[in-house]
Design a protein around this motif. Structure first.
Motif, PDB file in Angstrom:
ATOM      1  N   UNK A 177       0.802  -1.229   0.008  1.00  0.00           N
ATOM      2  CA  UNK A 177      -0.044  -0.021  -0.062  1.00  0.00           C
ATOM      3  C   UNK A 177       0.804   1.144   0.081  1.00  0.00           C
ATOM      4  N   UNK A 178       2.067   1.123  -0.225  1.00  0.00           N
ATOM      5  CA  UNK A 178       2.916   2.235  -0.313  1.00  0.00           C
ATOM      6  C   UNK A 178       3.082   2.975   0.871  1.00  0.00           C
ATOM      7  N   UNK A 179       2.800   2.382   2.062  1.00  0.00           N
ATOM      8  CA  UNK A 179       3.016   3.069   3.379  1.00  0.00           C
ATOM      9  C   UNK A 179       4.337   3.511   3.924  1.00  0.00           C
ATOM     10  N   UNK A 180       4.655   4.436   4.652  1.00  0.00           N
ATOM     11  CA  UNK A 180       5.906   4.872   5.092  1.00  0.00           C
ATOM     12  C   UNK A 180       6.522   3.631   5.593  1.00  0.00           C
ATOM     13  N   UNK A 181       5.843   2.634   6.488  1.00  0.00           N
ATOM     14  CA  UNK A 181       6.695   1.601   6.884  1.00  0.00           C
ATOM     15  C   UNK A 181       7.087   0.512   5.916  1.00  0.00           C
ATOM     16  N   UNK A 182       6.208   0.446   5.044  1.00  0.00           N
ATOM     17  CA  UNK A 182       6.750  -0.525   3.659  1.00  0.00           C
ATOM     18  C   UNK A 182       7.903   0.125   3.087  1.00  0.00           C
TER      19      UNK A 182
ATOM     20  N   UNK B 125      15.549  -0.781   3.515  1.00  0.00           N
ATOM     21  CA  UNK B 125      16.446  -0.921   4.679  1.00  0.00           C
ATOM     22  C   UNK B 125      17.730  -1.981   4.470  1.00  0.00           C
ATOM     23  N   UNK B 126      18.210  -2.259   5.357  1.00  0.00           N
ATOM     24  CA  UNK B 126      19.377  -3.200   5.314  1.00  0.00           C
ATOM     25  C   UNK B 126      18.988  -4.435   5.674  1.00  0.00           C
TER      26      UNK B 126
END
Length: 155
Positions: free
Chosen positions: A137-142, A148-149
């Motif tokens: 859903x293209x969320x900040x968390x996703x 991320x590493x």
């Protein structure tokens, strides 16, 4: 686990001019008299593939795939100008009209799930059902996870 349907080649391919300098590649496979089913690829930046034709029974479905703006065989490749979610929703509707489809099943994978939901919300009378695979859903968390590493170590 259910396997995919056998490999099949497109029955029809074409290009559709949609504006802002964009031309979309599309293809159809399966039964031309079958239930229309649109598959929306992930990305953004990916494109449709032969494997995606195998998600539906070609004897029962009129399978439609297209490369979103700037992706795959659509032109111009990589162009971001005039390329946003709502332009893509308009492109789906233009493709539906071009192919003379009244209503269709909409299936999406990854980014395609977001696009499927946006299209269904905008054009509910044109969607018979929605199938979502690998929801993104293209969320900040996703986005933070993808870049991320930890995500790089998993691939």
């Amino acid at each position: 686990m259910r396997s995919l349907f056998p490999e099949l080649q497109p029955r029809v391919t074409g290009m559709l001019l949609v504006g802002n300098g964009h031309e979309l590649y599309y293809e159809e496979a399966g039964n031309p008299q079958g239930k229309p089913a649109l598959y929306l690829h992930g990305g953004p930046g990916a494109g449709c593939s032969g494997q995606q034709r195998r998600y539906h029974d070609p004897a029962a479905y009129r399978i439609v795939l297209f490369d979103q703006r700037g992706c795959g065989k659509s032109r111009p490749l990589g162009m971001l100008e005039g390329n946003d979610t709502w332009a893509l929703v308009q492109d789906i509707e233009a493709l539906r009209e071009h192919l003379k489809v009244d209503r269709w099943q909409v299936m999406g994978g990854s980014w395609g799930t977001t696009l499927a939901l946006a299209y269904a919300i905008s054009h509910p009378s044109r969607v018979t059902e929605i199938i979502l695979r690998g929801v993104f859903l293209f969320t900040t968390a996703e986005l933070e996870y993808i870049y991320s590493e930890q995500a790089r170590r998993r691939t």
